[in-house]
Scaffold this motif. Structure first.
Motif, PDB file in Angstrom:
ATOM      1  N   GLN A   8       0.823  -1.208   0.000  1.00 42.97           N
ATOM      2  CA  GLN A   8       0.000   0.000   0.000  1.00 42.97           C
ATOM      3  C   GLN A   8       0.858   1.260   0.000  1.00 42.97           C
ATOM      4  N   VAL A   9       1.918   1.239   0.798  1.00 38.31           N
ATOM      5  CA  VAL A   9       2.821   2.388   0.873  1.00 38.31           C
ATOM      6  C   VAL A   9       3.489   2.628  -0.480  1.00 38.31           C
ATOM      7  N   GLY A  10       3.871   1.557  -1.154  1.00 37.64           N
ATOM      8  CA  GLY A  10       4.492   1.703  -2.467  1.00 37.64           C
ATOM      9  C   GLY A  10       3.571   2.373  -3.468  1.00 37.64           C
ATOM     10  N   VAL A  11       2.316   1.926  -3.510  1.00 37.35           N
ATOM     11  CA  VAL A  11       1.341   2.561  -4.400  1.00 37.35           C
ATOM     12  C   VAL A  11       1.118   4.013  -3.989  1.00 37.35           C
TER      13      VAL A  11
ATOM     14  N   PRO B  58       2.652  -4.543  -6.292  1.00 40.34           N
ATOM     15  CA  PRO B  58       1.508  -3.885  -6.937  1.00 40.34           C
ATOM     16  C   PRO B  58       1.792  -2.428  -7.282  1.00 40.34           C
ATOM     17  N   THR B  59       1.216  -1.969  -8.391  1.00 42.65           N
ATOM     18  CA  THR B  59       1.292  -0.560  -8.762  1.00 42.65           C
ATOM     19  C   THR B  59      -0.086  -0.002  -9.108  1.00 42.65           C
ATOM     20  N   THR B  60      -1.116  -0.839  -9.023  1.00 44.72           N
ATOM     21  CA  THR B  60      -2.474  -0.408  -9.346  1.00 44.72           C
ATOM     22  C   THR B  60      -3.442  -0.884  -8.274  1.00 44.72           C
ATOM     23  N   ALA B  61      -4.624  -0.281  -8.279  1.00 47.13           N
ATOM     24  CA  ALA B  61      -5.676  -0.687  -7.344  1.00 47.13           C
ATOM     25  C   ALA B  61      -6.052  -2.147  -7.559  1.00 47.13           C
TER      26      ALA B  61
ATOM     27  N   GLU C 266      -4.191  -4.579  -8.748  1.00 45.89           N
ATOM     28  CA  GLU C 266      -3.139  -5.455  -8.229  1.00 45.89           C
ATOM     29  C   GLU C 266      -3.125  -5.483  -6.711  1.00 45.89           C
ATOM     30  N   LEU C 267      -3.466  -4.353  -6.090  1.00 47.14           N
ATOM     31  CA  LEU C 267      -3.586  -4.330  -4.627  1.00 47.14           C
ATOM     32  C   LEU C 267      -4.767  -5.143  -4.142  1.00 47.14           C
ATOM     33  N   GLY C 268      -5.793  -5.275  -4.999  1.00 46.23           N
ATOM     34  CA  GLY C 268      -7.025  -5.918  -4.572  1.00 46.23           C
ATOM     35  C   GLY C 268      -7.926  -4.971  -3.803  1.00 46.23           C
ATOM     36  N   VAL C 269      -7.778  -3.682  -4.075  1.00 43.22           N
ATOM     37  CA  VAL C 269      -8.588  -2.657  -3.406  1.00 43.22           C
ATOM     38  C   VAL C 269      -9.455  -1.981  -4.463  1.00 43.22           C
ATOM     39  N   PRO C 270     -10.773  -1.914  -4.267  1.00 46.14           N
ATOM     40  CA  PRO C 270     -11.645  -1.264  -5.259  1.00 46.14           C
ATOM     41  C   PRO C 270     -11.227   0.172  -5.533  1.00 46.14           C
ATOM     42  N   ARG C 271     -11.354   0.602  -6.761  1.00 48.33           N
ATOM     43  CA  ARG C 271     -10.907   1.932  -7.142  1.00 48.33           C
ATOM     44  C   ARG C 271     -11.586   3.024  -6.327  1.00 48.33           C
ATOM     45  N   GLU C 272     -12.875   2.833  -5.992  1.00 43.65           N
ATOM     46  CA  GLU C 272     -13.568   3.853  -5.209  1.00 43.65           C
ATOM     47  C   GLU C 272     -12.995   3.976  -3.800  1.00 43.65           C
ATOM     48  N   LYS C 273     -12.437   2.869  -3.280  1.00 46.53           N
ATOM     49  CA  LYS C 273     -11.811   2.913  -1.961  1.00 46.53           C
ATOM     50  C   LYS C 273     -10.446   3.623  -2.026  1.00 46.53           C
TER      51      LYS C 273
ATOM     52  N   GLY D 281      -5.915  20.698   4.087  1.00 51.45           N
ATOM     53  CA  GLY D 281      -7.261  20.494   3.561  1.00 51.45           C
ATOM     54  C   GLY D 281      -7.436  19.218   2.787  1.00 51.45           C
ATOM     55  N   GLY D 282      -6.338  18.551   2.454  1.00 54.10           N
ATOM     56  CA  GLY D 282      -6.429  17.294   1.732  1.00 54.10           C
ATOM     57  C   GLY D 282      -6.846  17.465   0.286  1.00 54.10           C
ATOM     58  N   LEU D 283      -7.253  16.382  -0.330  1.00 52.98           N
ATOM     59  CA  LEU D 283      -7.655  16.365  -1.733  1.00 52.98           C
ATOM     60  C   LEU D 283      -9.170  16.279  -1.850  1.00 52.98           C
ATOM     61  N   SER D 284      -9.715  17.012  -2.804  1.00 55.02           N
ATOM     62  CA  SER D 284     -11.127  16.842  -3.128  1.00 55.02           C
ATOM     63  C   SER D 284     -11.301  15.502  -3.832  1.00 55.02           C
ATOM     64  N   ARG D 285     -12.535  15.064  -3.961  1.00 53.19           N
ATOM     65  CA  ARG D 285     -12.773  13.799  -4.638  1.00 53.19           C
ATOM     66  C   ARG D 285     -12.307  13.873  -6.088  1.00 53.19           C
ATOM     67  N   GLU D 286     -12.564  15.013  -6.719  1.00 55.54           N
ATOM     68  CA  GLU D 286     -12.170  15.182  -8.115  1.00 55.54           C
ATOM     69  C   GLU D 286     -10.642  15.130  -8.251  1.00 55.54           C
ATOM     70  N   ALA D 287      -9.948  15.818  -7.349  1.00 56.10           N
ATOM     71  CA  ALA D 287      -8.481  15.815  -7.401  1.00 56.10           C
ATOM     72  C   ALA D 287      -7.929  14.427  -7.128  1.00 56.10           C
ATOM     73  N   ALA D 288      -8.548  13.703  -6.186  1.00 58.11           N
ATOM     74  CA  ALA D 288      -8.102  12.349  -5.866  1.00 58.11           C
ATOM     75  C   ALA D 288      -8.294  11.417  -7.060  1.00 58.11           C
ATOM     76  N   GLU D 289      -9.431  11.525  -7.724  1.00 57.12           N
ATOM     77  CA  GLU D 289      -9.684  10.690  -8.898  1.00 57.12           C
ATOM     78  C   GLU D 289      -8.672  10.987 -10.006  1.00 57.12           C
ATOM     79  N   ARG D 290      -8.378  12.260 -10.194  1.00 53.65           N
ATOM     80  CA  ARG D 290      -7.414  12.626 -11.230  1.00 53.65           C
ATOM     81  C   ARG D 290      -6.024  12.108 -10.894  1.00 53.65           C
ATOM     82  N   LEU D 291      -5.614  12.256  -9.635  1.00 58.31           N
ATOM     83  CA  LEU D 291      -4.298  11.792  -9.206  1.00 58.31           C
ATOM     84  C   LEU D 291      -4.151  10.288  -9.430  1.00 58.31           C
ATOM     85  N   ALA D 292      -5.137   9.529  -8.978  1.00 60.40           N
ATOM     86  CA  ALA D 292      -5.068   8.081  -9.125  1.00 60.40           C
ATOM     87  C   ALA D 292      -5.127   7.658 -10.585  1.00 60.40           C
ATOM     88  N   SER D 293      -5.852   8.423 -11.393  1.00 56.92           N
ATOM     89  CA  SER D 293      -5.991   8.102 -12.814  1.00 56.92           C
ATOM     90  C   SER D 293      -4.730   8.425 -13.603  1.00 56.92           C
TER      91      SER D 293
END
Length: 349
Positions: A270-273, A299-302, A304-311, A332-344
């Motif tokens: 998880q830390v690596g991802v 793992p380098t992807t959700a 491969e981690l076995g974690v759903p993308r929404e999680k 303030g952390g990341l908004s949902r939109e920013a988080a989705e973009r980062l992961a994508s």
């Protein structure tokens, strides 16, 4: 600046057959009775040989077999330590056994010897203990470093490669944890010893610069991985906290634990991802981190981690709330939109 005071392991042995030095290490500590904290698998594979070697050398030995890395197991191990009046505790196995043994020895004020049989993260040489409390919430505690560290590369060679790859993930993530620490120095005036930061950086460099050798899981590669883990663990001793080795990538991992408790992914995975994504935010070479992880099969992807993308996205949005530690995620952390973009954009989802 505060005075720089720290403790490091008084004795370290890394290499083929290093386990044979255990009796001499205990003699050097002036100790003749020891409690070995381990799990069922390690007890079956290596416990008999270690027990026989110690008894032949005149030591009294007992085992405590952990069922989890939690306070209940620590308390049970403490009772066993007192029953036999052991003057040293040996943590033999993976991270859970070492954490329980380390905290037991710390509370009982006895010597602690760390004998990792796999390197799934850098805790085998650090003063940090990660446990679950009575409500099964994660707790990170600063204790003291092991009095001795013994890493037998022949034993490591028999470890599941997934555990070793997880260790690569945890150590290469020092690239982003150090970047977070340096930001905290600039923007929050945190006092973090430069020595600790350089040690953590060097640990990551050992892995990145030698990743082909490490990925072959040769004796040399295993020794390099152990040396990097030792250096990272020691960096935390120098800093007096986990700061050099734990940044936003660790907050992400803790967040995954929280939002997806049924996960089967390992901490270092998880830390690596997380490091891939946080390196992107820092403007660092996130692709190099991804490639290093791929080389060892981490793992380098959700998926491969076995974690759903929404999680993954949810974890990114709450990660900044899990600890009062300044990181690239800000307050303030990341908004949902920013988080989705980062992961994508990093290919995690």
């Amino acid at each position: 600046m505060h005075r720089l005071n720290f403790r490091l392991p008084a004795y370290t042995a890394i290499g083929r057959g290093a386990i044979e030095e255990l009796p001499e290490v205990l003699r050097g500590l002036g100790c003749r009775s020891t409690l070995i904290v381990t799990d069922k698998t390690v007890r079956r594979l290596y416990g008999g040989g270690v027990e026989e070697e110690l008894r032949r050398a005149g030591f009294s030995t007992a085992f405590y077999i952990i069922s989890a890395s939690d306070i209940g197991n620590v308390e049970a191990a403490r009772r066993e330590r007192r029953r036999m009046d052991a003057c040293a505790v040996i943590g033999m196995g993976g991270g859970r056994s070492i954490d329980v043994g380390k905290y037991t020895a710390f509370l009982e004020e006895t010597y602690f010897v760390s004998v990792p049989t796999a390197i799934s993260h850098d805790g085998f040489a650090s003063p940090i203990v990660s446990l679950k409390d009575r409500e099964m919430n994660p707790v990170s505690l600063f204790t003291k470093p092991p009095d001795a560290v013994i890493v037998d590369t022949e034993i490591l060679a028999g470890a599941p490669k997934r555990l070793l790859a997880s260790g690569v993930g945890d150590i290469v993530a020092k690239i982003t944890s150090v970047a977070d620490a340096r930001r905290a120095i600039v923007f929050r005036a945190e006092e973090i010893p430069e020595l600790a930061l350089r040690m953590a950086e060097s640990a990551a460099s050992i892995v990145v610069d030698n990743i082909e050798e490490i990925a072959s899981w040769s004796e040399k590669g295993l020794r390099l991985l152990a040396e990097a883990g030792l250096l990272a663990g020691s960096a935390m001793s120098v800093a007096g906290s986990s700061r050099p080795c734990s940044g936003a990538e660790h907050l992400f991992s803790h967040a995954v634990d929280k939002v997806y408790p049924e996960r089967r992914s390992l901490h270092g995975e998880q830390v690596g991802v997380g490091a891939i994504m946080m390196a992107y935010l820092h403007g660092l070479d996130w692709r190099r981190i991804r490639d290093v992880l791929r080389l060892v099969g981490a793992p380098t992807t959700a998926e491969e981690l076995g974690v759903p993308r929404e999680k993954i996205v949810e974890a990114l949005t709450i990660a900044h709330t899990l600890r009062k530690r300044y990181t690239i995620l800000g307050e303030g952390g990341l908004s949902r939109e920013a988080a989705e973009r980062l992961a994508s954009v990093t290919g995690v989802i």
